[in-house]
Design a protein around this motif. Structure first.
Motif, mmCIF file in Angstrom:
data_model
loop_
_atom_site.group_PDB
_atom_site.id
_atom_site.type_symbol
_atom_site.label_atom_id
_atom_site.label_comp_id
_atom_site.label_asym_id
_atom_site.label_seq_id
_atom_site.Cartn_x
_atom_site.Cartn_y
_atom_site.Cartn_z
ATOM 1 N N ILE A 106 0.856 -1.177 0.000
ATOM 2 C CA ILE A 106 0.000 0.000 0.000
ATOM 3 C C ILE A 106 0.898 1.236 0.000
ATOM 4 O O ILE A 106 1.937 1.242 0.657
ATOM 5 N N ILE A 107 0.520 2.245 -0.751
ATOM 6 C CA ILE A 107 1.273 3.493 -0.813
ATOM 7 C C ILE A 107 0.628 4.492 0.141
ATOM 8 O O ILE A 107 -0.595 4.664 0.127
ATOM 9 N N ALA A 108 1.441 5.150 0.952
ATOM 10 C CA ALA A 108 0.905 6.107 1.912
ATOM 11 C C ALA A 108 2.005 7.054 2.379
ATOM 12 O O ALA A 108 3.197 6.786 2.200
ATOM 13 N N ASN A 109 1.581 8.138 3.006
ATOM 14 C CA ASN A 109 2.517 9.060 3.633
ATOM 15 C C ASN A 109 3.094 8.407 4.877
ATOM 16 O O ASN A 109 2.444 7.581 5.518
ATOM 17 N N VAL A 110 4.312 8.804 5.215
ATOM 18 C CA VAL A 110 4.932 8.391 6.473
ATOM 19 C C VAL A 110 5.006 9.650 7.326
ATOM 20 O O VAL A 110 5.746 10.585 7.005
ATOM 21 N N LEU A 111 4.217 9.680 8.380
ATOM 22 C CA LEU A 111 4.094 10.864 9.214
ATOM 23 C C LEU A 111 5.233 10.968 10.214
ATOM 24 O O LEU A 111 5.828 9.966 10.614
ATOM 25 N N ASN A 112 5.506 12.208 10.633
ATOM 26 C CA ASN A 112 6.506 12.480 11.678
ATOM 27 C C ASN A 112 7.842 11.832 11.356
ATOM 28 O O ASN A 112 8.494 11.258 12.228
ATOM 29 N N CYS A 113 8.227 11.904 10.094
ATOM 30 C CA CYS A 113 9.452 11.251 9.628
ATOM 31 C C CYS A 113 10.330 12.266 8.902
ATOM 32 O O CYS A 113 9.867 12.926 7.969
ATOM 33 N N ALA A 114 11.553 12.387 9.332
ATOM 34 C CA ALA A 114 12.509 13.235 8.622
ATOM 35 C C ALA A 114 12.965 12.492 7.369
ATOM 36 O O ALA A 114 13.122 11.260 7.393
ATOM 37 N N PRO A 115 13.177 13.210 6.272
ATOM 38 C CA PRO A 115 13.623 12.550 5.042
ATOM 39 C C PRO A 115 14.843 11.653 5.249
ATOM 40 O O PRO A 115 14.930 10.584 4.658
ATOM 41 N N ALA A 116 15.757 12.049 6.103
ATOM 42 C CA ALA A 116 16.958 11.246 6.341
ATOM 43 C C ALA A 116 16.640 9.918 7.029
ATOM 44 O O ALA A 116 17.425 8.974 6.951
ATOM 45 N N ASP A 117 15.487 9.844 7.691
ATOM 46 C CA ASP A 117 15.098 8.622 8.403
ATOM 47 C C ASP A 117 14.291 7.654 7.543
ATOM 48 O O ASP A 117 14.014 6.536 7.963
ATOM 49 N N LEU A 118 13.887 8.088 6.361
ATOM 50 C CA LEU A 118 13.077 7.263 5.469
ATOM 51 C C LEU A 118 14.005 6.317 4.712
ATOM 52 O O LEU A 118 14.877 6.755 3.984
ATOM 53 N N ALA A 119 13.829 5.009 4.900
ATOM 54 C CA ALA A 119 14.723 4.044 4.262
ATOM 55 C C ALA A 119 14.017 2.718 4.019
ATOM 56 O O ALA A 119 13.183 2.290 4.824
ATOM 57 N N VAL A 120 14.373 2.079 2.916
ATOM 58 C CA VAL A 120 13.846 0.757 2.594
ATOM 59 C C VAL A 120 14.196 -0.201 3.732
ATOM 60 O O VAL A 120 15.307 -0.180 4.264
ATOM 61 N N GLY A 121 13.225 -1.010 4.113
ATOM 62 C CA GLY A 121 13.426 -2.009 5.165
ATOM 63 C C GLY A 121 13.011 -1.556 6.543
ATOM 64 O O GLY A 121 12.825 -2.396 7.434
ATOM 65 N N LYS A 122 12.869 -0.252 6.759
ATOM 66 C CA LYS A 122 12.464 0.212 8.090
ATOM 67 C C LYS A 122 11.035 -0.226 8.385
ATOM 68 O O LYS A 122 10.175 -0.226 7.524
ATOM 69 N N ARG A 123 10.806 -0.585 9.629
ATOM 70 C CA ARG A 123 9.487 -1.033 10.072
ATOM 71 C C ARG A 123 8.578 0.174 10.309
ATOM 72 O O ARG A 123 9.018 1.208 10.823
ATOM 73 N N VAL A 124 7.303 0.000 9.936
ATOM 74 C CA VAL A 124 6.298 1.034 10.123
ATOM 75 C C VAL A 124 5.028 0.420 10.696
ATOM 76 O O VAL A 124 4.834 -0.795 10.639
ATOM 77 N N ARG A 125 4.171 1.292 11.230
ATOM 78 C CA ARG A 125 2.861 0.871 11.734
ATOM 79 C C ARG A 125 1.834 1.889 11.267
ATOM 80 O O ARG A 125 2.160 3.043 10.997
ATOM 81 N N LEU A 126 0.597 1.442 11.223
ATOM 82 C CA LEU A 126 -0.497 2.285 10.780
ATOM 83 C C LEU A 126 -0.620 3.528 11.647
ATOM 84 O O LEU A 126 -0.502 3.458 12.865
ATOM 85 N N ALA A 127 -0.843 4.646 10.982
ATOM 86 C CA ALA A 127 -1.169 5.911 11.640
ATOM 87 C C ALA A 127 -2.318 6.502 10.840
ATOM 88 O O ALA A 127 -2.513 6.150 9.673
ATOM 89 N N ILE A 128 -3.074 7.350 11.445
ATOM 90 C CA ILE A 128 -4.196 7.949 10.751
ATOM 91 C C ILE A 128 -3.913 9.423 10.525
ATOM 92 O O ILE A 128 -3.634 10.168 11.464
ATOM 93 N N ASP A 129 -3.949 9.837 9.278
ATOM 94 C CA ASP A 129 -3.797 11.235 8.888
ATOM 95 C C ASP A 129 -5.198 11.756 8.607
ATOM 96 O O ASP A 129 -6.155 10.984 8.560
ATOM 97 N N HIS A 130 -5.346 13.036 8.416
ATOM 98 C CA HIS A 130 -6.650 13.606 8.093
ATOM 99 C C HIS A 130 -6.519 14.522 6.881
ATOM 100 O O HIS A 130 -5.678 15.418 6.878
ATOM 101 N N LEU A 131 -7.334 14.262 5.870
ATOM 102 C CA LEU A 131 -7.378 15.134 4.712
ATOM 103 C C LEU A 131 -8.220 16.368 5.036
ATOM 104 O O LEU A 131 -8.037 17.426 4.446
ATOM 105 N N ALA A 132 -9.135 16.208 5.937
ATOM 106 C CA ALA A 132 -9.991 17.261 6.479
ATOM 107 C C ALA A 132 -10.422 16.739 7.847
ATOM 108 O O ALA A 132 -10.235 15.556 8.147
ATOM 109 N N PRO A 133 -11.011 17.589 8.701
ATOM 110 C CA PRO A 133 -11.349 17.113 10.048
ATOM 111 C C PRO A 133 -12.199 15.842 10.086
ATOM 112 O O PRO A 133 -12.015 15.013 10.960
ATOM 113 N N ASP A 134 -13.081 15.651 9.125
ATOM 114 C CA ASP A 134 -13.947 14.472 9.147
ATOM 115 C C ASP A 134 -13.583 13.451 8.079
ATOM 116 O O ASP A 134 -14.394 12.610 7.726
#
Length: 143
Positions: A106-134
């Motif tokens: 699945i393609i998605a944004n990685v929140l609270n992540c500095a570009p230098a910390d974004l790397a193939v193989g790093k583990r991630v977990r689901l987070a919920i972003d909001h496109l609008a309040p609802d």
């Protein structure tokens, strides 16, 4: 839920519509509850994403919605550095193709992540972003 990413002074980001050919309500209902729910082909024993009217593996309508762990590893990644509509103020924006532990990507944004910390193989977990309040939207954050 991550309401701090909403800024009323920015233009609204585009909001996804319900599927025309596939009822995607289970996906969106799951996201609104902080869960990731994907289509599962009972004939092939595999998850698929994005939602389709038939199984990508068997061509059958043997699909049901099942919750997945929301955990996985970054399969591919990029950093968006030029603002497009609705992402002003979010640049640089980390984006990844995440291979979930259940084997689907699945393609998605990685929140609270500095570009230098974004790397193939790093583990991630689901987070919920909001496109609008609802309008909650699936995203990920580093574990």
């Amino acid at each position: 839920m991550n309401d701090k990413n909403i800024d009323a002074t920015r233009p609204a980001r585009p909001i996804p519509r319900q599927g025309v050919y596939v009822d995607t309500r289970p996906f969106w209902d799951g996201i609104s509850q902080g869960r990731l729910v994907l289509q599962y082909c009972t004939a092939a024993g595999r998850f698929q994403h994005y939602p389709k009217p038939v199984s990508a593996y068997s061509g059958r309508r043997t699909l049901e919605w099942r919750e997945v762990s929301g955990k996985g590893a970054i399969y591919a990644a990029t950093v968006v550095r030029i603002a497009g509509p609705g992402v002003e103020g979010r640049i640089p924006l980390c984006v990844a193709t995440v291979e979930l532990d259940e084997g689907v990507r699945i393609i998605a944004n990685v929140l609270n992540c500095a570009p230098a910390d974004l790397a193939v193989g790093k583990r991630v977990r689901l987070a919920i972003d909001h496109l609008a309040p609802d309008h909650p939207y699936p995203a990920f954050e580093l574990e």
